[in-house]
Design a protein around this motif. Sequence first.
Motif, PDB file in Angstrom:
ATOM      1  N   LEU A  48       0.837  -1.209   0.000  1.00  0.00           N
ATOM      2  CA  LEU A  48       0.000   0.000   0.000  1.00  0.00           C
ATOM      3  C   LEU A  48       0.867   1.252   0.000  1.00  0.00           C
ATOM      4  CD1 LEU A  48      -2.906   1.106   0.198  1.00  0.00           C
ATOM      5  CD2 LEU A  48      -2.665   1.050   2.679  1.00  0.00           C
ATOM      6  N   ILE A  49       1.933   1.243   0.788  1.00  0.00           N
ATOM      7  CA  ILE A  49       2.826   2.401   0.841  1.00  0.00           C
ATOM      8  C   ILE A  49       3.503   2.629  -0.503  1.00  0.00           C
ATOM      9  CG2 ILE A  49       4.951   3.287   1.884  1.00  0.00           C
ATOM     10  CD1 ILE A  49       4.128   1.796   4.445  1.00  0.00           C
ATOM     11  N   LEU A  50       4.049   1.566  -1.093  1.00  0.00           N
ATOM     12  CA  LEU A  50       4.752   1.711  -2.370  1.00  0.00           C
ATOM     13  C   LEU A  50       3.797   2.039  -3.505  1.00  0.00           C
ATOM     14  CD1 LEU A  50       7.773   1.498  -3.014  1.00  0.00           C
ATOM     15  CD2 LEU A  50       7.130   0.674  -0.758  1.00  0.00           C
ATOM     16  N   MET A  51       2.572   1.552  -3.429  1.00  0.00           N
ATOM     17  CA  MET A  51       1.589   1.914  -4.443  1.00  0.00           C
ATOM     18  C   MET A  51       1.389   3.421  -4.488  1.00  0.00           C
ATOM     19  SD  MET A  51      -2.502   1.220  -4.347  1.00  0.00           S
ATOM     20  CE  MET A  51      -2.680   2.602  -3.195  1.00  0.00           C
ATOM     21  N   VAL A  52       1.207   4.022  -3.317  1.00  0.00           N
ATOM     22  CA  VAL A  52       0.992   5.470  -3.259  1.00  0.00           C
ATOM     23  C   VAL A  52       2.263   6.217  -3.646  1.00  0.00           C
ATOM     24  CG1 VAL A  52       0.375   7.399  -1.760  1.00  0.00           C
ATOM     25  CG2 VAL A  52      -0.792   5.210  -1.512  1.00  0.00           C
ATOM     26  N   PHE A  53       3.400   5.775  -3.118  1.00  0.00           N
ATOM     27  CA  PHE A  53       4.651   6.492  -3.374  1.00  0.00           C
ATOM     28  C   PHE A  53       4.995   6.492  -4.860  1.00  0.00           C
ATOM     29  CE2 PHE A  53       9.249   6.944  -3.635  1.00  0.00           C
ATOM     30  CZ  PHE A  53       9.464   8.044  -2.822  1.00  0.00           C
ATOM     31  N   SER A  54       4.807   5.353  -5.539  1.00  0.00           N
ATOM     32  CA  SER A  54       5.134   5.292  -6.957  1.00  0.00           C
ATOM     33  C   SER A  54       4.206   6.166  -7.791  1.00  0.00           C
ATOM     34  CB  SER A  54       5.061   3.841  -7.452  1.00  0.00           C
ATOM     35  OG  SER A  54       3.747   3.326  -7.348  1.00  0.00           O
ATOM     36  N   GLU A  55       2.998   6.425  -7.288  1.00  0.00           N
ATOM     37  CA  GLU A  55       2.054   7.269  -8.011  1.00  0.00           C
ATOM     38  C   GLU A  55       2.247   8.751  -7.723  1.00  0.00           C
ATOM     39  OE1 GLU A  55      -1.581   3.958  -8.112  1.00  0.00           O
ATOM     40  OE2 GLU A  55      -1.664   5.665  -6.752  1.00  0.00           O
ATOM     41  N   LEU A  56       3.108   9.076  -6.777  1.00  0.00           N
ATOM     42  CA  LEU A  56       3.415  10.484  -6.502  1.00  0.00           C
ATOM     43  C   LEU A  56       4.450  11.045  -7.462  1.00  0.00           C
ATOM     44  CD1 LEU A  56       3.654  10.409  -2.593  1.00  0.00           C
ATOM     45  CD2 LEU A  56       1.731  11.205  -3.964  1.00  0.00           C
ATOM     46  N   LEU A  57       5.127  10.163  -8.209  1.00  0.00           N
ATOM     47  CA  LEU A  57       6.217  10.594  -9.072  1.00  0.00           C
ATOM     48  C   LEU A  57       5.690  11.285 -10.330  1.00  0.00           C
ATOM     49  CD1 LEU A  57       8.439   7.407  -8.854  1.00  0.00           C
ATOM     50  CD2 LEU A  57       8.715   9.533  -7.590  1.00  0.00           C
ATOM     51  N   PRO A  58       6.494  12.152 -10.926  1.00  0.00           N
ATOM     52  CA  PRO A  58       6.083  12.787 -12.196  1.00  0.00           C
ATOM     53  C   PRO A  58       5.887  11.741 -13.280  1.00  0.00           C
ATOM     54  CG  PRO A  58       7.964  13.913 -11.231  1.00  0.00           C
ATOM     55  CD  PRO A  58       7.775  12.660 -10.435  1.00  0.00           C
ATOM     56  N   GLY A  59       4.955  12.015 -14.175  1.00  0.00           N
ATOM     57  CA  GLY A  59       4.674  11.093 -15.256  1.00  0.00           C
ATOM     58  C   GLY A  59       3.509  10.171 -14.977  1.00  0.00           C
ATOM     59  N   THR A  60       3.005  10.149 -13.748  1.00  0.00           N
ATOM     60  CA  THR A  60       1.854   9.317 -13.409  1.00  0.00           C
ATOM     61  C   THR A  60       0.569  10.026 -13.833  1.00  0.00           C
ATOM     62  OG1 THR A  60       3.060   8.451 -11.502  1.00  0.00           O
ATOM     63  CG2 THR A  60       0.691   8.080 -11.560  1.00  0.00           C
ATOM     64  N   ALA A  61      -0.349   9.281 -14.436  1.00  0.00           N
ATOM     65  CA  ALA A  61      -1.575   9.890 -14.967  1.00  0.00           C
ATOM     66  C   ALA A  61      -2.821   9.478 -14.209  1.00  0.00           C
ATOM     67  CB  ALA A  61      -1.743   9.523 -16.443  1.00  0.00           C
ATOM     68  N   ASP A  62      -2.730   8.502 -13.302  1.00  0.00           N
ATOM     69  CA  ASP A  62      -3.908   8.094 -12.543  1.00  0.00           C
ATOM     70  C   ASP A  62      -3.462   7.456 -11.240  1.00  0.00           C
ATOM     71  OD1 ASP A  62      -2.962   5.583 -13.247  1.00  0.00           O
ATOM     72  OD2 ASP A  62      -4.452   5.259 -14.799  1.00  0.00           O
ATOM     73  N   GLY A  63      -4.451   7.112 -10.400  1.00  0.00           N
ATOM     74  CA  GLY A  63      -4.148   6.486  -9.123  1.00  0.00           C
ATOM     75  C   GLY A  63      -4.458   7.386  -7.952  1.00  0.00           C
ATOM     76  N   ILE A  64      -4.483   6.791  -6.761  1.00  0.00           N
ATOM     77  CA  ILE A  64      -4.766   7.562  -5.551  1.00  0.00           C
ATOM     78  C   ILE A  64      -3.628   8.527  -5.253  1.00  0.00           C
ATOM     79  CG2 ILE A  64      -5.283   7.387  -3.086  1.00  0.00           C
ATOM     80  CD1 ILE A  64      -6.419   4.621  -3.603  1.00  0.00           C
ATOM     81  N   GLY A  65      -2.373   8.094  -5.472  1.00  0.00           N
ATOM     82  CA  GLY A  65      -1.250   9.000  -5.279  1.00  0.00           C
ATOM     83  C   GLY A  65      -1.315  10.186  -6.223  1.00  0.00           C
ATOM     84  N   PHE A  66      -1.697   9.929  -7.479  1.00  0.00           N
ATOM     85  CA  PHE A  66      -1.877  11.025  -8.440  1.00  0.00           C
ATOM     86  C   PHE A  66      -2.966  11.981  -7.972  1.00  0.00           C
ATOM     87  CE2 PHE A  66      -4.364  12.623 -12.032  1.00  0.00           C
ATOM     88  CZ  PHE A  66      -3.412  13.415 -12.655  1.00  0.00           C
ATOM     89  N   THR A  67      -4.053  11.433  -7.415  1.00  0.00           N
ATOM     90  CA  THR A  67      -5.126  12.282  -6.890  1.00  0.00           C
ATOM     91  C   THR A  67      -4.602  13.186  -5.784  1.00  0.00           C
ATOM     92  OG1 THR A  67      -6.787  10.602  -7.418  1.00  0.00           O
ATOM     93  CG2 THR A  67      -7.394  12.257  -5.789  1.00  0.00           C
ATOM     94  N   LEU A  68      -3.735  12.655  -4.933  1.00  0.00           N
ATOM     95  CA  LEU A  68      -3.155  13.460  -3.855  1.00  0.00           C
ATOM     96  C   LEU A  68      -2.338  14.619  -4.396  1.00  0.00           C
ATOM     97  CD1 LEU A  68      -2.009  10.823  -1.202  1.00  0.00           C
ATOM     98  CD2 LEU A  68      -3.489  12.783  -0.776  1.00  0.00           C
ATOM     99  N   THR A  69      -1.424  14.338  -5.306  1.00  0.00           N
ATOM    100  CA  THR A  69      -0.568  15.404  -5.831  1.00  0.00           C
ATOM    101  C   THR A  69      -1.369  16.403  -6.656  1.00  0.00           C
ATOM    102  OG1 THR A  69      -0.037  13.968  -7.713  1.00  0.00           O
ATOM    103  CG2 THR A  69       1.496  13.969  -5.856  1.00  0.00           C
ATOM    104  N   ASP A  70      -2.346  15.929  -7.411  1.00  0.00           N
ATOM    105  CA  ASP A  70      -3.165  16.829  -8.217  1.00  0.00           C
ATOM    106  C   ASP A  70      -3.999  17.746  -7.325  1.00  0.00           C
ATOM    107  OD1 ASP A  70      -4.385  17.650 -10.844  1.00  0.00           O
ATOM    108  OD2 ASP A  70      -6.175  16.847  -9.867  1.00  0.00           O
ATOM    109  N   ALA A  71      -4.590  17.166  -6.265  1.00  0.00           N
ATOM    110  CA  ALA A  71      -5.391  17.986  -5.353  1.00  0.00           C
ATOM    111  C   ALA A  71      -4.512  18.977  -4.600  1.00  0.00           C
ATOM    112  CB  ALA A  71      -6.142  17.085  -4.372  1.00  0.00           C
ATOM    113  N   GLN A  72      -3.294  18.565  -4.242  1.00  0.00           N
ATOM    114  CA  GLN A  72      -2.386  19.474  -3.544  1.00  0.00           C
ATOM    115  C   GLN A  72      -1.993  20.640  -4.442  1.00  0.00           C
ATOM    116  OE1 GLN A  72       1.290  17.675  -2.388  1.00  0.00           O
ATOM    117  NE2 GLN A  72       1.896  19.364  -1.059  1.00  0.00           N
ATOM    118  N   SER A  73      -1.765  20.367  -5.726  1.00  0.00           N
ATOM    119  CA  SER A  73      -1.390  21.451  -6.647  1.00  0.00           C
ATOM    120  C   SER A  73      -2.522  22.440  -6.852  1.00  0.00           C
ATOM    121  CB  SER A  73      -0.963  20.856  -7.995  1.00  0.00           C
ATOM    122  OG  SER A  73      -2.066  20.224  -8.631  1.00  0.00           O
TER     123      SER A  73
END
Length: 282
Positions: free
Chosen positions: A216-241
């Motif tokens: 679960l941790i790595l799933m979110v962390f890998s989706e926080l990186l640039p170049g990700t287009a979907d996922g819960i981690g992407f939702t976090l970074t997009d909402a933060q921006s």
Amino acid sequence: MTARAKVPPRGSPGAGHAPGSVAVRHALLRWSVLASAVALWQLTARAHGSVYFPPPVDIARHAVDLWFSGPVGHVFLTEEAVGNILPSLGRMAAGFGIAAVAGIALGIAIGRSRRVYALCDPVLQFARAVPPPALVPVFVVILDFGTPMQIASIVLSAVWPVLINTAEGARDTDPLRIEVAAVLRLTPLERLRFLILPSALPRIFAGLRLSLSLSLILMVFSELLPGTADGIGFTLTDAQSRSDLLTVWAALVLLGALGHLLNTGLLAVEKRLVGRGRTTTT
């Protein structure tokens, strides 16, 4: 001469309380603690009125509108949920499944040989000590951004707890039982099925529960990186921006709920296969 009825000792489950009623009381106690924490959060957030610390009622309402207000035919999932939550769960399931199968297979192979275990133990301990997020940049260089990199980072981080715990469980098999199996001329497959695996199951599930948390941790962390287009981690970074703090909090609560549900499901499987009295807490 009549037999005297046995009186259960004081404090035992049969002394005034049925086992079912005790379980209900424990469940109510656990949920009352959670309800009290949420109520305290609600009162504190309302008192401060800070946009950075929204009340849980507002977060829950926003999460339902964002993810769980879809049509009945889609199990109430919205397009946002289908486009972000399901891809994350798919990557996590693939990474965790591969790590579990590889970890159990390699762990049994290593644990059944003292020489192989002695040779591999330093490498295993070194690999376990490496922080899992530190491996993600390596996979970015090797595989570039995308789903293969995300799944690989989950697998190579989550495999070690399963592998090490399985090896330890296989090593702890009772030698007397091994000798009895040799006398009975059990085949290697029969020894694995009826002797080694049942003996190692508590340790295997301990490793699986640790690996589930890492997945679960790595799933979110890998989706926080640039170049990700979907996922819960992407939702976090997009909402933060976009300074959408309600969505940030909703994603965090969703991750906590997912972790709890997945761990509860794995624990239920463990109790069914291993037995209630032999489950291993992590």
